[in-house]
Design a protein around this motif. Structure first.
Motif, PDB file in Angstrom:
ATOM      1  N   LEU A 183     143.397  43.489  72.964  1.00 43.77           N
ATOM      2  CA  LEU A 183     143.279  44.562  73.954  1.00 43.77           C
ATOM      3  C   LEU A 183     144.651  45.046  74.392  1.00 43.77           C
ATOM      4  O   LEU A 183     144.854  46.249  74.632  1.00 43.77           O
ATOM      5  CB  LEU A 183     142.478  44.040  75.165  1.00 43.77           C
ATOM      6  CG  LEU A 183     141.011  43.760  74.907  1.00 43.77           C
ATOM      7  CD1 LEU A 183     140.383  43.144  76.155  1.00 43.77           C
ATOM      8  CD2 LEU A 183     140.270  45.044  74.536  1.00 43.77           C
ATOM      9  N   ARG A 184     145.607  44.094  74.512  1.00 43.53           N
ATOM     10  CA  ARG A 184     146.960  44.497  74.917  1.00 43.53           C
ATOM     11  C   ARG A 184     147.585  45.391  73.860  1.00 43.53           C
ATOM     12  O   ARG A 184     148.246  46.399  74.184  1.00 43.53           O
ATOM     13  CB  ARG A 184     147.822  43.247  75.144  1.00 43.53           C
ATOM     14  CG  ARG A 184     149.252  43.622  75.597  1.00 43.53           C
ATOM     15  CD  ARG A 184     150.122  42.382  75.793  1.00 43.53           C
ATOM     16  NE  ARG A 184     149.679  41.595  76.908  1.00 43.53           N
ATOM     17  CZ  ARG A 184     149.162  40.388  76.840  1.00 43.53           C
ATOM     18  NH1 ARG A 184     149.022  39.810  75.658  1.00 43.53           N
ATOM     19  NH2 ARG A 184     148.779  39.737  77.915  1.00 43.53           N
ATOM     20  N   ALA A 185     147.372  45.041  72.586  1.00 39.47           N
ATOM     21  CA  ALA A 185     147.951  45.862  71.502  1.00 39.47           C
ATOM     22  C   ALA A 185     147.327  47.247  71.506  1.00 39.47           C
ATOM     23  O   ALA A 185     148.036  48.263  71.347  1.00 39.47           O
ATOM     24  CB  ALA A 185     147.731  45.177  70.161  1.00 39.47           C
ATOM     25  N   ARG A 186     146.017  47.286  71.685  1.00 32.75           N
ATOM     26  CA  ARG A 186     145.368  48.596  71.722  1.00 32.75           C
ATOM     27  C   ARG A 186     145.821  49.404  72.917  1.00 32.75           C
ATOM     28  O   ARG A 186     146.034  50.617  72.841  1.00 32.75           O
ATOM     29  CB  ARG A 186     143.845  48.404  71.770  1.00 32.75           C
ATOM     30  CG  ARG A 186     143.272  47.819  70.479  1.00 32.75           C
ATOM     31  CD  ARG A 186     141.784  47.597  70.607  1.00 32.75           C
ATOM     32  NE  ARG A 186     141.092  48.872  70.873  1.00 32.75           N
ATOM     33  CZ  ARG A 186     139.812  48.958  71.185  1.00 32.75           C
ATOM     34  NH1 ARG A 186     139.089  47.849  71.303  1.00 32.75           N
ATOM     35  NH2 ARG A 186     139.271  50.142  71.400  1.00 32.75           N
ATOM     36  N   LEU A 187     145.970  48.703  74.064  1.00 32.74           N
ATOM     37  CA  LEU A 187     146.428  49.396  75.273  1.00 32.74           C
ATOM     38  C   LEU A 187     147.852  49.921  75.102  1.00 32.74           C
ATOM     39  O   LEU A 187     148.177  51.024  75.548  1.00 32.74           O
ATOM     40  CB  LEU A 187     146.344  48.451  76.475  1.00 32.74           C
ATOM     41  CG  LEU A 187     146.734  49.030  77.827  1.00 32.74           C
ATOM     42  CD1 LEU A 187     145.786  50.192  78.174  1.00 32.74           C
ATOM     43  CD2 LEU A 187     146.675  47.980  78.928  1.00 32.74           C
ATOM     44  N   ALA A 238     153.669  54.122  75.344  1.00 32.01           N
ATOM     45  CA  ALA A 238     153.924  54.336  73.921  1.00 32.01           C
ATOM     46  C   ALA A 238     154.151  55.810  73.629  1.00 32.01           C
ATOM     47  O   ALA A 238     154.987  56.188  72.783  1.00 32.01           O
ATOM     48  CB  ALA A 238     152.747  53.787  73.107  1.00 32.01           C
ATOM     49  N   THR A 239     153.390  56.639  74.309  1.00 31.35           N
ATOM     50  CA  THR A 239     153.575  58.084  74.102  1.00 31.35           C
ATOM     51  C   THR A 239     154.961  58.526  74.570  1.00 31.35           C
ATOM     52  O   THR A 239     155.639  59.337  73.911  1.00 31.35           O
ATOM     53  CB  THR A 239     152.496  58.855  74.862  1.00 31.35           C
ATOM     54  OG1 THR A 239     151.200  58.414  74.394  1.00 31.35           O
ATOM     55  CG2 THR A 239     152.598  60.354  74.634  1.00 31.35           C
ATOM     56  N   LEU A 240     155.393  57.994  75.715  1.00 31.13           N
ATOM     57  CA  LEU A 240     156.726  58.334  76.225  1.00 31.13           C
ATOM     58  C   LEU A 240     157.815  57.821  75.296  1.00 31.13           C
ATOM     59  O   LEU A 240     158.873  58.492  75.135  1.00 31.13           O
ATOM     60  CB  LEU A 240     156.913  57.746  77.628  1.00 31.13           C
ATOM     61  CG  LEU A 240     155.985  58.323  78.717  1.00 31.13           C
ATOM     62  CD1 LEU A 240     156.232  57.615  80.044  1.00 31.13           C
ATOM     63  CD2 LEU A 240     156.213  59.823  78.892  1.00 31.13           C
TER      64      LEU A 240
END
Length: 397
Positions: free
Chosen positions: A335-339, A346-348
């Motif tokens: 879940l942490r990786a997906r988050l 990640a977008t920033l």
């Protein structure tokens, strides 16, 4: 002849009813018949007379009538012309002599029975070992010797208080009653024996006297009747608390046999000791059987087996918990990786920025269209490593 028989019959019929005394020599009373035939004989002469009566007279007689009984009958002579015989049609039969005495005793017995003097519930128990025994009997009589000798043979320390009285005749009843009351008033006397040897019905008549029977019933001390022999049965036997067959039997019933009691005591002691030993042996065997069971032969074995089971279950629980924790940890990592992949950070990091319009009241909203940021509007621009403030100079369309 017919005229003679008729005249005799007429003359006899005028005689009326008469009383006749005699001895019964024959009784013929068949079941179901309405007439009984009795032959009455004159004891002093060789003469007899036929008597007819209702079977009820014989059946309901106070004293059983048998051949040889002396009776007085009341009836009317009758001459039967056909057979030329004389007969006596009786309506009442009374016993005389001994029979009359027995009839009087029977009437008194019924009276006392109706008053409840023979009730077994009124019988008082005899003491097991009486301190002093009262004895009422004739002076130097065989009954006195029998009672004293048998009692002393059974228990050497037995004590008697003897009252010698007349045991037959007119003076017997008042003397026996006085002796009974005197012994009954003595607190040391615990049981009273009234004893007499055998005799005729007339000799034993005082012990069927009503005054004596009522005195015995009123006594507070237990009374034993030892009158005559086994067949004799005066009314005193029925009123007394205990009826002994003979004076000797009275001594045996009142005085315990010390030798027999000691033998019985020894036997009971032996039996009780044997029973106690048997019970102890059974309990010891039962205890050994219980101790031989595995749970008691090795009491720590079961605990050790349970301890191993507890350790095994504990390790299994630990494995299950560890497996569950690892599984949940992996889920959290996923879940942490997906988050991280889908989140704004990640977008920033990829060069994007989040622009917020800061309103006059200090609140900020994400800027979605250029219409939301007129020239001069204050902006907050968030990038990967921080945020800067800017102002809108112009809109490009």
């Amino acid at each position: 002849m017919r005229v003679v028989a008729t005249k005799i019959s007429e003359w006899i019929n005028r005689l009326g009813s008469i009383w006749v005394e005699g001895e019964i020599t024959q009784i013929n009373a068949r079941p179901g018949t309405r007439m009984a035939f009795v032959v009455l004989r004159d004891p002093s002469a060789n003469m007899s007379l036929q008597v007819t009566c209702s079977p009820t007279l014989l059946r309901d007689a106070p004293v059983p009538l048998t051949e040889g009984s002396r009776v007085v009958v009341y009836g009317k002579p009758t001459f039967y012309t056909g057979r030329g015989t004389l007969s006596l049609r009786v309506t009442e039969i009374r016993a005389v002599g001994i029979g009359e005495l027995l009839a009087r005793i029977e009437r008194l017995r019924k009276l006392l029975a109706a008053e409840g003097m023979f009730d077994p519930r009124l019988k008082r128990p005899l003491p097991f070992l009486p301190g002093t025994i009262g004895l009422i009997t004739g002076r130097a009589s065989a009954a006195e010797r029998d009672v004293l000798s048998v009692a002393q043979q059974r228990w050497a320390d037995v004590r008697f208080t003897v009252r010698n009285t007349a045991v037959q005749g007119t003076s017997a009843v008042p003397q026996v009653v006085d002796a009974l009351r005197e012994l009954d008033a003595d607190p040391e006397v615990e049981v009273i024996i009234i004893a007499r040897g055998g005799g005729s019905v007339e000799d034993l008549l005082p012990f069927s006297d009503e005054a004596l029977c009522r005195a015995v019933a009123a006594a507070t001390t237990p009374v034993v009747s030892a009158i005559g022999h086994e067949p004799d049965s005066p009314l005193l036997d029925l009123v007394a608390d205990l009826r002994a067959a003979t004076p000797t039997d009275a001594a045996k019933r009142v005085v315990p046999d010390v030798a027999a009691e000691r033998a019985l005591l020894a036997e009971l002691r032996t039996r009780s000791a044997g029973a106690l030993r048997g019970w102890v042996d059974r309990e010891v065997r039962g205890l050994e059987q219980i101790r031989s069971r595995p749970v008691l032969a090795d009491p720590l074995g079961a605990i050790a087996r349970l301890d191993d089971e507890v350790l095994r279950l504990r390790d299994a629980v630990r494995r299950d918990v560890r497996r569950a924790v690892d599984s949940e940890r992996q889920s959290v990592e996923h879940l942490r990786a997906r988050l991280a992949t889908l989140g704004p950070s990640a977008t920033l990091d990829r060069g994007y920025a989040v622009v917020q319009h800061i309103r006059a009241d200090g609140t900020a909203e994400v800027l979605r269209t250029v219409d939301d940021a007129p020239p001069g509007a204050q902006l907050r621009v968030r990038v990967a490593d921080g945020a800067v403030r800017a102002a809108v100079i112009n809109r490009d369309t």
